[in-house]
Design a protein around this motif. Structure first.
Motif, mmCIF file in Angstrom:
data_model
loop_
_atom_site.group_PDB
_atom_site.id
_atom_site.type_symbol
_atom_site.label_atom_id
_atom_site.label_comp_id
_atom_site.label_asym_id
_atom_site.label_seq_id
_atom_site.Cartn_x
_atom_site.Cartn_y
_atom_site.Cartn_z
ATOM 1 N N ARG A 32 0.640 -0.916 0.186
ATOM 2 C CA ARG A 32 0.135 -0.331 -0.281
ATOM 3 C C ARG A 32 0.937 1.700 -0.122
ATOM 4 O O ARG A 32 0.826 2.278 -0.451
ATOM 5 N N ARG A 33 2.255 1.369 0.699
ATOM 6 C CA ARG A 33 2.508 2.121 1.079
ATOM 7 C C ARG A 33 3.253 2.499 -0.367
ATOM 8 O O ARG A 33 3.708 3.798 -0.824
ATOM 9 N N HIS A 34 3.886 1.363 -0.996
ATOM 10 C CA HIS A 34 4.816 1.309 -2.460
ATOM 11 C C HIS A 34 3.662 2.773 -3.353
ATOM 12 O O HIS A 34 4.335 3.038 -4.127
ATOM 13 N N LEU A 35 2.193 2.140 -3.257
ATOM 14 C CA LEU A 35 1.630 2.365 -4.473
ATOM 15 C C LEU A 35 1.239 4.066 -4.294
ATOM 16 O O LEU A 35 1.411 4.726 -4.555
ATOM 17 N N GLU A 36 0.891 4.360 -3.155
ATOM 18 C CA GLU A 36 0.849 5.531 -2.557
ATOM 19 C C GLU A 36 1.763 6.623 -2.770
ATOM 20 O O GLU A 36 2.275 7.865 -2.845
ATOM 21 N N THR A 37 3.224 6.364 -2.638
ATOM 22 C CA THR A 37 5.061 7.160 -2.688
ATOM 23 C C THR A 37 5.195 6.591 -4.363
ATOM 24 O O THR A 37 5.962 7.917 -4.782
ATOM 25 N N VAL A 38 5.228 5.407 -5.301
ATOM 26 C CA VAL A 38 6.479 5.122 -6.553
ATOM 27 C C VAL A 38 6.410 6.660 -7.111
ATOM 28 O O VAL A 38 7.293 6.381 -7.925
ATOM 29 N N ASN A 39 5.166 6.924 -7.683
ATOM 30 C CA ASN A 39 4.987 8.242 -8.920
ATOM 31 C C ASN A 39 5.428 9.548 -7.796
ATOM 32 O O ASN A 39 5.792 9.916 -9.309
ATOM 33 N N ALA A 40 5.749 9.808 -6.661
ATOM 34 C CA ALA A 40 5.772 10.843 -5.981
ATOM 35 C C ALA A 40 7.354 10.595 -6.406
ATOM 36 O O ALA A 40 8.586 11.732 -6.480
#
Ligand code: ZN
Length: 347
Positions: free
Chosen positions: A51-59
């Motif tokens: 979940r954290r990867h999903l929230e962070t990866v584009n940034a």
């Protein structure tokens, strides 16, 4: 010639992206660690990690481009870790990289996380001569490998039970230290006496395989006995003595492997906390610069990851035998993997 490669790495609890030029020069490398998120659980919680990867990866990708003052259109290729690691975590990185590849038309290479750790050494030592003996001791993996050339590896021995990193995490936990265990133990050991406790040097005599469960158990029993006897726990001495025993074992195995294989060069791809640093520590923990190096070479070899490719949480380092085997699936566009089970806990 592939010049600028952007890589994405999400195999465990680090969301990372990096841009590397020519497989050697890091233009930018951004690592968003989730260590704080998982600390209260004493280990990585896969669902939280995804979940954290999903929230962070584009940034993280945007920040990587911004730090290098580049745009996607300036790049020549993309790379992404396809395994080993946590299934859900790998999926996020792969879906992201595929989307960038689809949107830009840039070629995408799939990278074996273990190979990436080994190739991190090439970011700092551009005249590394091969073949070389490699100690890979990172997160869930402890193995000795002969690197014949880039892309060709022969595994000499692995751990039979715990990886060194897992033993570090468990010992840190029983000593009441923070997660991840490596850096916490290292810090605690600074003022300790490495000779205070004579912990076993696991399997120093036998073969090129590793075993750390005996050492770990010995520390746990010692702590239990000391607790029963009362008084303050000598945490610094315990940490220093444990670290010394673990490092002794690794060094003894390297020496044996070098002797048996006649290797003259040794590459240490070792996570923090084991006291052996070869590439600088920042390149030894999970990062995407190392993935970009591996991706650079994969792209140069013409390897392309299909949009239908799936992560392989148990991906192993292929042996040279499987790589040269004519039976190897010709359609394979990702680094070859064997069916041998491997730990999926990689940090
Ligand atoms: Zn790793």
């Amino acid at each position: 010639m592939t010049r600028l490669v952007l890589a994405v790495e999400t195999s465990c609890d680090e969301t990372a992206a990096a841009i590397v030029r020519g497989g050697r020069e890091v233009l930018s490398s951004v690592v968003a660690s989730q260590a704080v998120l998982h600390a209260e659980f004493g280990g990585v919680v896969p669902e939280l990690a995804s979940r954290r990867h999903l929230e962070t990866v584009n940034a993280v990708v945007a920040e990587t481009l911004s730090q290098a003052t580049l745009e996607l259109a300036d790049l020549d290729g993309l790379a992404v870790t396809i395994g080993p690691g946590l299934m859900g975590a790998l999926l996020v990185g792969m879906a992201t990289a595929k989307a960038y590849s689809y949107a830009t038309g840039l070629p995408l290479a799939g990278v074996n996380h273990l190979e990436a750790h080994i190739l991190a050494a090439f970011l700092e030592f551009d005249r590394l001569r091969l073949p070389a003996l490699v100690l890979l001791a990172s997160g869930g993996h402890t193995m000795l490998v002969i690197m014949e050339e880039i892309g060709r590896y022969r595994v000499l021995g692995e751990t039979r039970d715990d990886a060194a990193g897992e033993a570090f995490d468990k010992v840190a936990k029983v000593l009441g230290l923070d997660y991840p265990g490596g850096p916490a133990l290292e810090e605690a050991a600074v003022d300790g006496d490495p000779a205070a406790f004579a912990f076993p040097r696991a399997m120093r005599a036998a073969g090129l395989e590793f075993s750390f469960s005996g050492l770990k158990t010995s520390v746990l029993y010692t702590v239990k006995r000391l607790r029963e006897e009362g008084g303050a726990l000598p945490v610094a001495d315990l940490a220093a003595s444990f670290q010394e025993a673990a490092v002794d074992t690794l060094v003894a195995k390297i020496a044996r492997a070098a002797e048996e294989t006649g290797s003259e060069r040794v590459i240490l791809a070792v996570a923090r906390g084991l006291g052996l640093y070869y590439p600088s520590p920042a390149l030894c923990t999970d990062n995407a610069a190392m993935v970009a190096v591996a991706g650079h070479h994969a792209l140069e070899r013409g390897e392309r990851l299909g949009l239908d490719a799936r992560p392989d949480p148990a991906l192993t380092l292929a042996t040279s035998e499987t790589l040269v085997s004519p039976e190897a699936p010709a359609s394979s566009e990702v680094p070859a993997s064997s069916d041998a089970p491997a730990s999926s806990e990689e940090a």
